[in-house]
Write a protein that holds these residues in place. Structure first.
Motif, short mmCIF file in Angstrom:
data_model
loop_
_atom_site.label_atom_id
_atom_site.label_comp_id
_atom_site.label_asym_id
_atom_site.label_seq_id
_atom_site.Cartn_x
_atom_site.Cartn_y
_atom_site.Cartn_z
N ALA A 1 -28.12 -9.63 24.85
CA ALA A 1 -29.24 -10.09 24.03
C ALA A 1 -30.57 -9.70 24.67
N GLY A 2 -30.64 -9.84 25.99
CA GLY A 2 -31.87 -9.45 26.71
C GLY A 2 -32.13 -7.96 26.61
N TYR A 3 -31.05 -7.18 26.67
CA TYR A 3 -31.16 -5.72 26.56
C TYR A 3 -31.71 -5.32 25.19
N ILE A 4 -31.16 -5.92 24.13
CA ILE A 4 -31.61 -5.60 22.77
C ILE A 4 -33.05 -6.04 22.57
N GLN A 5 -33.39 -7.24 23.06
CA GLN A 5 -34.76 -7.73 22.96
C GLN A 5 -35.74 -6.80 23.67
N HIS A 6 -35.36 -6.32 24.84
CA HIS A 6 -36.22 -5.43 25.62
C HIS A 6 -36.47 -4.14 24.85
N ARG A 7 -35.44 -3.58 24.27
CA ARG A 7 -35.56 -2.33 23.51
C ARG A 7 -36.45 -2.53 22.27
N VAL B 1 -40.79 -1.26 21.08
CA VAL B 1 -41.25 -0.58 19.85
C VAL B 1 -41.91 -1.56 18.88
N GLY B 2 -42.36 -2.69 19.43
CA GLY B 2 -43.17 -3.61 18.65
C GLY B 2 -42.42 -4.57 17.76
N ALA B 3 -41.18 -4.96 18.12
CA ALA B 3 -40.40 -5.86 17.28
C ALA B 3 -39.85 -7.02 18.09
N GLU B 4 -39.35 -8.04 17.37
CA GLU B 4 -38.72 -9.19 18.01
C GLU B 4 -37.28 -9.32 17.54
N ILE B 5 -36.42 -9.70 18.46
CA ILE B 5 -34.98 -9.70 18.19
C ILE B 5 -34.59 -10.66 17.07
N ASP B 6 -35.18 -11.88 17.06
CA ASP B 6 -34.75 -12.87 16.08
C ASP B 6 -35.24 -12.57 14.67
N LYS B 7 -36.17 -11.63 14.55
CA LYS B 7 -36.64 -11.25 13.22
C LYS B 7 -35.82 -10.11 12.63
#
Length: 275
Positions: free
Chosen positions: A202-208, A212-218
Motif C-alpha cells: 500500500a505504501g509503495y502504491i501511494q508513493h508512486r 504523479v499528483g494523486a492519492e491512493i484512496d481516491k
C-alpha cells in the motif's frame, strides 16, 4: 491513455528506473545502507540478491546517486557470462572509458586495470564494479577471475581495498558464492530483498501515485489493494503491472475507482504473472 481520467501528470506504474519512483521500503533501505557501508568503508565485495522484479536496478541507481565524489567511477557489467579474458577486457573498458585491442590478452587487460586503479587511488578515489545477473556466473573460472582481481590493492592503505565488487542476482547467487570459500571470505555484506508486506505494498502504491499528483484512496479501493497484494505476492514489478492494467480497465468502464473485480479480471486474463 488514462492520465486525464485519473488526473495524473504521468503514468505512475512504469518499470523504468526513475529516482522519483524509488520507494524507500524498510527492506530496500536496509539493503541500500548495507551497500553504502561496504563501499564507503572500502570493503572488497558485497552481494545484493532478490527475485526478478524486486527493484534491484532502481535500488542500485539510488545507491550510485548517494555516493560522494570520492567513490567512483561506478562501472557495470551487464553480460557477466564472458570468458575470463573477455570479462577482464570488458571491465577495463568500462572503468577506463576506452576500448582495448580486439586481440588483447589477459595480461594486457590486467595491466590496464592495474594502471587505472593506481591512478584512481592516487587521486583519492575508490572504484566500484557492479556485476548484474551474477547468478549466471556458473563457470568457476569466471568467479575465480573476479576473486583474483580483488587482490589488486593498487596502493590502498592498510586493510582497505582499492575497489569494491558488488555482485547482483537471484537468491541462488548466495549459495553459488558460498561454494567458493575464497570469494565468500572477501564478501563483507550480503543483502536479500524480501517481498513486500500488505502495508508496504500500500505504501509503495501511494508513493508512486503521490509522485504523479494523486492519492491512493481516491483511486484504489481497499479491496483492490488487498487483491493486488494477493495476486502480486508483494513483488513490485507485478504490482506495477496489475495497477497499470487496473487503471486502464476502470478508465475504459468510466469508473471513479479501481475495485477488486478490476484487478481479478486483469489477473485472470493474464492467467499468471511471470516472476
Amino acid at each position: 491513455m488514462y492520465k486525464s481520467h485519473w488526473n495524473l501528470t504521468e503514468r505512475p506504474f512504469e518499470n523504468w528506473s526513475n529516482e522519483q519512483f524509488y520507494y524507500p521500503s524498510e527492506v530496500h533501505q536496509t539493503a541500500l545502507l548495507k551497500l553504502r557501508y561496504g563501499v564507503e568503508n572500502r570493503r572488497s565485495a558485497a552481494v545484493l540478491c532478490g527475485e526478478s522484479g524486486m527493484g534491484k536496478t532502481i535500488l542500485l541507481d539510488s545507491f550510485a546517486r548517494q555516493l560522494s565524489d570520492d567513490f567512483g567511477p561506478v562501472a557495470q557489467v551487464v553480460f557477466p557470462s564472458l570468458p575470463g579474458e573477455q570479462l577482464l577486457s570488458y571491465i577495463a573498458d568500462q572503468w577506463t572509458g576506452s576500448t582495448g585491442d580486439d586481440s588483447e590478452s589477459m595480461r594486457g587487460a590486467l595491466g590496464r586495470i592495474q594502471t587505472f586503479l593506481n591512478n584512481n587511488v592516487a587521486a583519492g578515489k575508490h572504484a566500484v564494479l557492479i556485476v548484474d545477473e551474477a547468478h549466471l556466473l556458473s563457470d568457476s573460472q569466471q568467479l575465480e577471475t573476479l576473486r583474483l582481481l580483488l587482490n589488486i590493492n593498487a596502493g590502498a592503505e592498510g586493510s582497505e581495498s582499492a575497489w569494491t565488487l558488488i555482485l547482483v542476482g537471484h537468491p541462488t547467487l548466495i549459495s553459488t558464492i558460498e561454494r567458493n570459500r575464497a570469494l565468500d571470505g572477501r564478501v563483507s555484506v550480503k543483502c536479500v530483498l524480501q517481498r513486500l508486506s500488505m502495508e508496504q505494498t500500500a505504501g509503495y502504491i501511494q508513493h508512486r501515485l503521490a509522485a504523479v499528483g494523486a492519492e491512493i484512496d481516491k483511486i484504489f479501493t481497499l479491496a483492490a489493494l488487498e487483491a493486488i497484494q494477493l495476486r502480486s505476492s508483494g513483488i513490485p514489478r507485478r504490482i506495477n503491472r496489475l495497477c497499470d492494467l487496473g487503471l486502464m480497465v476502470a478508465y475504459a468502464e468510466d469508473q471513479s475507482q479501481v475495485d477488486a473485480h478490476h484487478i481479478e479480471g486483469v489477473y485472470n486474463e493474464l492467467v499468471s504473472i511471470p516472476a
